[in-house]
Design a protein around this motif. Structure first.
Motif: not given
Length: 160
Positions: A29-38, A64-70
């Motif tokens: 919340a209130g932070k930038p993200l780097l979102v990646v599908n992995t 905030v880095v978040v990886g979404f396994a797919s």
């Protein structure tokens, strides 16, 4: 903080190979993200190393880095245990990894449903999305753009 968190982040997500869940509003919340599908069995899997470097370099500044396994592109491991081994043991990933789920189409998880509306849906694994603190996709990068690419770093720094 929930009032400043974009609604598409306000969902319980299962963490990779864990009984734990995470609500991204609690951490982003209130932070930038780097979102990646992995994916674990992809020619771009070595990018986990560069993503981890971005996490360590810019995490203290709020990224905030978040990886979404797919498995949307049939490149994911056969089990979550194997996927977790590849991420956590082989590449030393410490950023949040979400359990496998769809990132394209109408079955996409809520985060990717919003990303896909704001930007181009992933066409392959390791598509990267830079999202500002308000939940707006400011740039997306295809698989071939590595985490150390100057344009990606510039986009990350622009949202910090």
């Amino acid at each position: 903080m929930a009032e400043i968190c974009p609604s598409f982040l306000d969902h319980q997500q299962s963490k990779l190979h864990s009984t734990d869940t995470i609500n991204l509003c609690d951490t982003a919340a209130g932070k930038p993200l780097l979102v990646v599908n992995t994916a674990s069995h992809c020619g771009y899997t070595s990018q986990f190393e560069g993503l981890e470097k971005l996490h360590k370099r810019y995490g203290p500044e709020g990224l905030v880095v978040v990886g979404f396994a797919s498995d949307d592109f049939q490149q994911e491991a056969d089990s979550e245990e194997e996927a977790a081994d590849i991420c956590f043991k082989n590449f030393g990933v410490t950023f949040t990894m979400i359990a496998p789920g769809p990132v394209t189409g109408h079955h996409a998880n809520p985060v990717f449903r919003e990303i896909n509306e704001q930007s181009n849906p992933p066409r392959w694994n390791f598509t990267k999305y830079v999202i500002d603190a308000d939940g707006n996709v400011v740039r997306h990068f295809p698989s071939k753009v590595t985490p150390d690419d100057p344009a990606l770093i510039e986009a990350v720094e622009s949202v910090l």
